[in-house]
Every structure is written in C-alpha cells, then in structure tokens.
Write a protein that holds these residues in place. Structure first.
Motif, PDB file in Angstrom:
ATOM      1  N   ILE A   1      -9.046   8.405  -7.355  1.00 28.46           N
ATOM      2  CA  ILE A   1      -9.069   7.583  -6.154  1.00 28.46           C
ATOM      3  C   ILE A   1      -8.740   6.128  -6.472  1.00 28.46           C
ATOM      4  O   ILE A   1      -8.088   5.439  -5.681  1.00 28.46           O
ATOM      5  CB  ILE A   1     -10.427   7.704  -5.429  1.00 28.46           C
ATOM      6  N   VAL A   2      -9.124   5.649  -7.643  1.00 28.34           N
ATOM      7  CA  VAL A   2      -8.851   4.261  -7.992  1.00 28.34           C
ATOM      8  C   VAL A   2      -7.350   4.046  -8.196  1.00 28.34           C
ATOM      9  O   VAL A   2      -6.806   2.987  -7.858  1.00 28.34           O
ATOM     10  CB  VAL A   2      -9.675   3.848  -9.237  1.00 28.34           C
ATOM     11  N   TRP A   3      -6.656   5.053  -8.718  1.00 26.92           N
ATOM     12  CA  TRP A   3      -5.206   4.968  -8.834  1.00 26.92           C
ATOM     13  C   TRP A   3      -4.558   5.055  -7.455  1.00 26.92           C
ATOM     14  O   TRP A   3      -3.530   4.403  -7.190  1.00 26.92           O
ATOM     15  CB  TRP A   3      -4.673   6.076  -9.741  1.00 26.92           C
ATOM     16  N   ALA A   4      -5.133   5.838  -6.568  1.00 25.02           N
ATOM     17  CA  ALA A   4      -4.596   5.960  -5.216  1.00 25.02           C
ATOM     18  C   ALA A   4      -4.641   4.621  -4.489  1.00 25.02           C
ATOM     19  O   ALA A   4      -3.660   4.208  -3.849  1.00 25.02           O
ATOM     20  CB  ALA A   4      -5.381   7.016  -4.438  1.00 25.02           C
ATOM     21  N   ILE A   5      -5.761   3.938  -4.569  1.00 19.66           N
ATOM     22  CA  ILE A   5      -5.888   2.638  -3.905  1.00 19.66           C
ATOM     23  C   ILE A   5      -4.956   1.619  -4.555  1.00 19.66           C
ATOM     24  O   ILE A   5      -4.304   0.817  -3.866  1.00 19.66           O
ATOM     25  CB  ILE A   5      -7.343   2.154  -3.939  1.00 19.66           C
ATOM     26  N   ALA A   6      -4.866   1.647  -5.888  1.00 18.63           N
ATOM     27  CA  ALA A   6      -3.979   0.721  -6.590  1.00 18.63           C
ATOM     28  C   ALA A   6      -2.526   0.941  -6.156  1.00 18.63           C
ATOM     29  O   ALA A   6      -1.773  -0.013  -5.934  1.00 18.63           O
ATOM     30  CB  ALA A   6      -4.118   0.900  -8.098  1.00 18.63           C
ATOM     31  N   GLU A   7      -2.120   2.207  -6.013  1.00 18.76           N
ATOM     32  CA  GLU A   7      -0.763   2.495  -5.573  1.00 18.76           C
ATOM     33  C   GLU A   7      -0.547   2.048  -4.129  1.00 18.76           C
ATOM     34  O   GLU A   7       0.534   1.565  -3.771  1.00 18.76           O
ATOM     35  CB  GLU A   7      -0.461   3.987  -5.724  1.00 18.76           C
ATOM     36  N   GLY A   8      -1.558   2.202  -3.297  1.00 16.23           N
ATOM     37  CA  GLY A   8      -1.444   1.746  -1.917  1.00 16.23           C
ATOM     38  C   GLY A   8      -1.228   0.244  -1.832  1.00 16.23           C
ATOM     39  O   GLY A   8      -0.398  -0.239  -1.048  1.00 16.23           O
ATOM     40  N   ARG A   9      -1.959  -0.505  -2.639  1.00 20.53           N
ATOM     41  CA  ARG A   9      -1.789  -1.951  -2.666  1.00 20.53           C
ATOM     42  C   ARG A   9      -0.406  -2.331  -3.208  1.00 20.53           C
ATOM     43  O   ARG A   9       0.256  -3.241  -2.691  1.00 20.53           O
ATOM     44  CB  ARG A   9      -2.892  -2.584  -3.515  1.00 20.53           C
ATOM     45  N   ALA A  10       0.031  -1.625  -4.246  1.00 19.17           N
ATOM     46  CA  ALA A  10       1.308  -1.947  -4.867  1.00 19.17           C
ATOM     47  C   ALA A  10       2.491  -1.597  -3.966  1.00 19.17           C
ATOM     48  O   ALA A  10       3.463  -2.365  -3.875  1.00 19.17           O
ATOM     49  CB  ALA A  10       1.429  -1.232  -6.207  1.00 19.17           C
ATOM     50  N   VAL A  11       2.444  -0.444  -3.294  1.00 20.39           N
ATOM     51  CA  VAL A  11       3.548  -0.084  -2.411  1.00 20.39           C
ATOM     52  C   VAL A  11       3.601  -1.026  -1.212  1.00 20.39           C
ATOM     53  O   VAL A  11       4.690  -1.318  -0.678  1.00 20.39           O
ATOM     54  CB  VAL A  11       3.450   1.397  -1.972  1.00 20.39           C
ATOM     55  N   ALA A  12       2.453  -1.536  -0.785  1.00 19.32           N
ATOM     56  CA  ALA A  12       2.440  -2.509   0.310  1.00 19.32           C
ATOM     57  C   ALA A  12       3.219  -3.762  -0.084  1.00 19.32           C
ATOM     58  O   ALA A  12       3.983  -4.314   0.727  1.00 19.32           O
ATOM     59  CB  ALA A  12       1.003  -2.866   0.684  1.00 19.32           C
ATOM     60  N   ALA A  13       3.039  -4.206  -1.317  1.00 18.46           N
ATOM     61  CA  ALA A  13       3.786  -5.376  -1.797  1.00 18.46           C
ATOM     62  C   ALA A  13       5.282  -5.081  -1.820  1.00 18.46           C
ATOM     63  O   ALA A  13       6.110  -5.930  -1.459  1.00 18.46           O
ATOM     64  CB  ALA A  13       3.292  -5.781  -3.184  1.00 18.46           C
ATOM     65  N   ALA A  14       5.649  -3.863  -2.239  1.00 21.54           N
ATOM     66  CA  ALA A  14       7.062  -3.489  -2.289  1.00 21.54           C
ATOM     67  C   ALA A  14       7.670  -3.446  -0.890  1.00 21.54           C
ATOM     68  O   ALA A  14       8.799  -3.920  -0.676  1.00 21.54           O
ATOM     69  CB  ALA A  14       7.209  -2.131  -2.981  1.00 21.54           C
ATOM     70  N   VAL A  15       6.950  -2.904   0.070  1.00 19.88           N
ATOM     71  CA  VAL A  15       7.445  -2.820   1.450  1.00 19.88           C
ATOM     72  C   VAL A  15       7.536  -4.218   2.060  1.00 19.88           C
ATOM     73  O   VAL A  15       8.519  -4.545   2.751  1.00 19.88           O
ATOM     74  CB  VAL A  15       6.535  -1.903   2.292  1.00 19.88           C
TER      75      VAL A  15
END
Length: 495
Positions: A458-472
């Motif tokens: 779950i911690v990787w899931a949240i980290a990816e969510g934050r990172a993809v938001a920056a990319a978008v």
C-alpha cells in the motif's frame, strides 16, 4: 532528538491487541482502543535522529520519520501532523496496513528492536483527525483542465487528491458500488475499520474531487468516450487478475478465489448481506497461499466460526532473526511474523496439525477430491524442498469443505475491455507498459500502482499515486510543483 538515551532506556512497546477470545467475536479492529497514546511519546523517544536515516530510503514515500518522531516525543501533534501529511496522503491507512519496511531500515534494527515507526505514524494520523488538523484543502483557483482517474484504491485516491489540490477538475471512476477499491472490499474490517476510509472520501469530496461509483470503464462507459471527455486519464485499476491453481479437482464446488470470498464478508460488515453465501461457519477450511491475503482469509474464517482452518505456504518456515548473509540490513527480511490472524489461530488451535499457528510450511497442493455431489472434501498435499520439488513419503490429506486460493495477482483484469479499447501495450507479465514518466503508449493516458508496477504494498501504491499526479500535472501545465517520490523503475532495497 528529544532523548539521546531513549533507545537505551526505553524498550520497544507495540500497540496492544485485544484478547483473542474477545476480538474474534466481533469485526472491530484488533487493537485496544486508546492504548497507543499513553506509550507513543516514549516510543518516539527511541528514535536517534541518526545521521544516515535509512528509514527514509526504505519508505518509498520518503516519510520524514525522524522529524515527526521528534515532534511526537515533544507532544507537538499539530507540527507532527504537518510533517507526516507532507509526504503521505493517507497515513491512517499505512499506519494500519503497511508491513513497515521503514522499521526494517531503522538503524536501531541493526542490533536491537526497531523504533515503532508504524505505531507512531498511526497515532499522529488519528490524533490529527481528533484535533482537526486535517481540514479539506480545496484549490484556490481552477486550472480549467480535467482528469479521469480509473480505480479508487490507494493509488487512484492519492493521485486524485494531489491533482484536485493542484487545481484540476478530477473524477474518480470505480466499477464497484462503493469507493475504496481493495481497501473497501479486500481488507477485512478487523484490520482497518471503513470509517477511516469514509473520512478521507468526505475530505476529498469537500476539496472538489468527484466520484463515479458503479461505473466500469470499458463497459458502462467506453474508453474512447472517457479519453475524449478528459484532458488526461490515469489508470489505477490495481492488479486484480488472480492466479489460478491448475490442480486435479479444481472444478469441484467449494473451491474459490480469496477475492471472491473476502468481499462477501466485507459486504456483511457494510450491511448489504446478513450472512455471507460463502461463510466458513462449521466448515473445514484450507487456504492455499501464505501471504497477507491468505492471512486475511484466516482471520475472516475464524470469525465466521470455521470448524478448522489451515493455511498452506509453499516456502519453508523462516527463522526468527534476519539472515545477514542473505538479507542484510537495511533490506526487508523474510522472518517469521505472527499477524493478528495467526495469533488467533494459534491460541484457538484452529489447525492442530500445523507447523506453527495455522500454517503448514513447505507445502504444495497435489489435488482435490470430492464427494458424490461434486463438492470438495479433501486436499492432498506434499512437502517440498527449497527447489519446490516434492519430498518422497511426505504426502498428507487435509479435510476441506471450503478451499480458498490466495496465490497473488498477475496484472489488471481485462474483462471490462479497457485495455483492448485503448490499445494499451502490456508487459510480458500482464502489467501495463509505461515510460519513465508514467505515460502509456496512448497519448494523455498514464498508468500507476499495481496495474503497472505489479502486486505491491500500500505504501508503494500511495507513492505511485503521488508521483503519477506530478507527471499528469506536468503534462497538462508544462511544469509541476507536486512531489514525485518514486519513478516507475524504482524497486524496494535488495541485495
């Protein structure tokens, strides 16, 4: 560092669990309510604020652990909440569900018990809600850009919250009837009560995020329509294509996937059903798979009143201590851990023939046999060696009226047609291919979380969510101030 000698004078003390006999009679969280705050400041004192904080690297979110440990030790809860939420959208989720790789990377863990980082995190998050330190943060102005997020698990929710706060108009699409993804219907209530999830959803609604439940993209709305309606699309559907067990007798009634069994139990807790149609009550249950999903099935079956429950793990029983030659500090070691569900099974002796608690280690399923009506009644297994080769003369038979398969997942489910309709390129293992900026082969479509990374924490899931938001955000605006804690190619620390 509030107490330079805290790690020497204060032993590790974890959040106490309620007595087994009490907690298996309900679906409430297993911990003693209110038992964390009286001990947590002294536990935070054990943090050395060391010069090389490997807990940062062990956590994909880059949580500022020494900082908020110090603030908790001084009981400055508001500042601690600010530092915690600076890197983690949902610390009450990770504080309950994450296996805490940060603690494996704690410098104290080299030669003594690590700081109770996970408990401190949970205490800060809960205190922040109690004290009103987590108000909604709607954007000051809107960008005029729109984003669709497909999937409302931790990745989708984190991406949606970050993008909403950046000023974009965000709609989250979820095929289930309630928002939350795996946290809603895959995680049992006794691990995380859904009130924590509801609280965050309410916060996101107040910030302006829109939710579209009971909407399967690819079936209820075409992928082309979605792509035409929004400036960008984030695919955060999770890895829900479960692995099968092609053993003789698999076709017998009474053999089910864990992610068919667990959601039904959660729907009972939600009030949708009075009794689960796959209840373990009075049945001999065998769970095939030694991971967290299997443990969730174990705790659920115990609460439903199973006659017996046994969990099969194909790996050998790990030792109690880290093997420094194979998994040196600060990597996350494979050691014997006793989850709340395993503690319950051990104390209640749900599987008297098991190696430890309810688990049979180094066990591989050979076949299933059933009765004249075609219902499973027995599971035949064999002990395996380190190469997973059968050990002659170790065949065993377990009674089995209900068999639950918890063997992990291969990638996103493709039945809704989303992958085909978009023409997405997949990796050989079934996950969505993406570049270093989380972008798929389809312009304006991004992928994050388990759907692209593969089954993870779950911690990787949240980290990816934050990172993809920056990319978008960068795709839409040309630049972004949003944090990107991980890159698509990042992986946990390994030797």
């Amino acid at each position: 560092m509030a107490d330079p000698k805290g790690f020497m004078t204060t032993p590790r003390q974890e959040w106490a669990r309620r007595p087994v006999e009490e907690r298996v009679r309900d679906w409430d969280e297993v911990y003693v309510p209110g038992a964390l705050l009286p001990i947590i400041s002294k536990q935070a004192d054990r943090c050395m604020d060391c010069g090389v904080p490997f807990c940062h690297d062990a956590c994909p979110l880059g949580n500022l652990i020494p900082e908020w440990n110090d603030l908790v030790s001084r009981e400055d809860w508001k500042a601690a909440s600010e530092r915690l939420h600076a890197t983690n959208n949902f610390p009450e989720f990770t504080g309950r569900l994450c296996p805490a790789p940060c603690e494996a990377g704690c410098v104290l863990a080299i030669n003594q018990p690590a700081v109770t980082i996970k408990n401190v995190e949970c205490a800060i998050a809960d205190r922040a809600w109690e004290e009103g330190f987590t108000p909604a943060r709607p954007p000051e102005r809107l960008s005029g850009r729109t984003v669709a997020v497909v999937g409302s698990g931790p990745t989708g929710l984190a991406a949606a919250q970050q993008l909403t706060r950046a000023g974009h108009t965000v709609a989250v699409y979820e095929k289930d009837d309630r928002i939350g993804g795996l946290m809603r219907y895959g995680i049992p209530e006794f691990k995380m009560e859904k009130r924590h999830l509801e609280r965050r959803i309410a916060q996101m609604l107040a910030e302006g995020t829109k939710f579209r439940a009971s909407t399967a993209v690819g079936r209820d709305i075409s992928a082309a329509d979605l792509r035409a309606r929004y400036d960008a699309v984030v695919l955060a559907t999770g890895a829900t294509a479960w692995r099968e067990l092609p053993a003789p007798g698999r076709e017998l009634h009474g053999i089910h996937q864990a992610m068919v069994y667990l959601p039904l139990s959660n729907r009972v807790c939600e009030g949708d059903l009075e009794v689960s149609p796959l209840s373990a009550a009075g049945k001999h249950v065998v769970i095939v798979g030694g991971g967290d999903t299997g443990a969730d099935c174990l705790g659920t079956a115990v609460r439903q009143g199973a006659a017996s429950v046994t969990q099969l793990d194909i790996y050998a029983q790990p030792g109690a201590e880290r093997d420094e030659d194979v998994e040196p500090w600060p990597t996350y070691p494979k050691v014997y851990r006793l989850s709340a569900a395993h503690e319950e099974a051990r104390d209640l002796r749900t599987a008297p023939a098991a190696d430890a608690d309810a688990r049979l280690f180094a066990a591989s399923t050979l076949r299933f046999t059933g009765d004249a009506e075609g219902h499973v009644r027995e599971l035949h297994l064999v002990e395996v060696d380190a190469r997973r080769e059968p050990v002659p003369g170790t065949d065993r038979v377990l009674p089995a009226d209900l068999v639950l398969l918890a063997l992990g997942f291969n990638g996103p489910d493709q039945e809704d047609g989303l992958v085909d309709q978009l023409g997405l390129v997949l990796q050989p293992r079934g996950t969505i291919a993406r570049d270093d900026g989380f972008a798929t082969n389809v312009p304006g479509v991004f992928a994050a979380g388990d759907a692209a990374r593969g089954q993870s924490l779950i911690v990787w899931a949240i980290a990816e969510g934050r990172a993809v938001a920056a990319a978008v955000d960068r795709y839409l605006m040309g630049t972004s101030q949003l944090p990107a804690p991980v890159a698509p190619g990042d992986r946990p620390m390994r030797v």
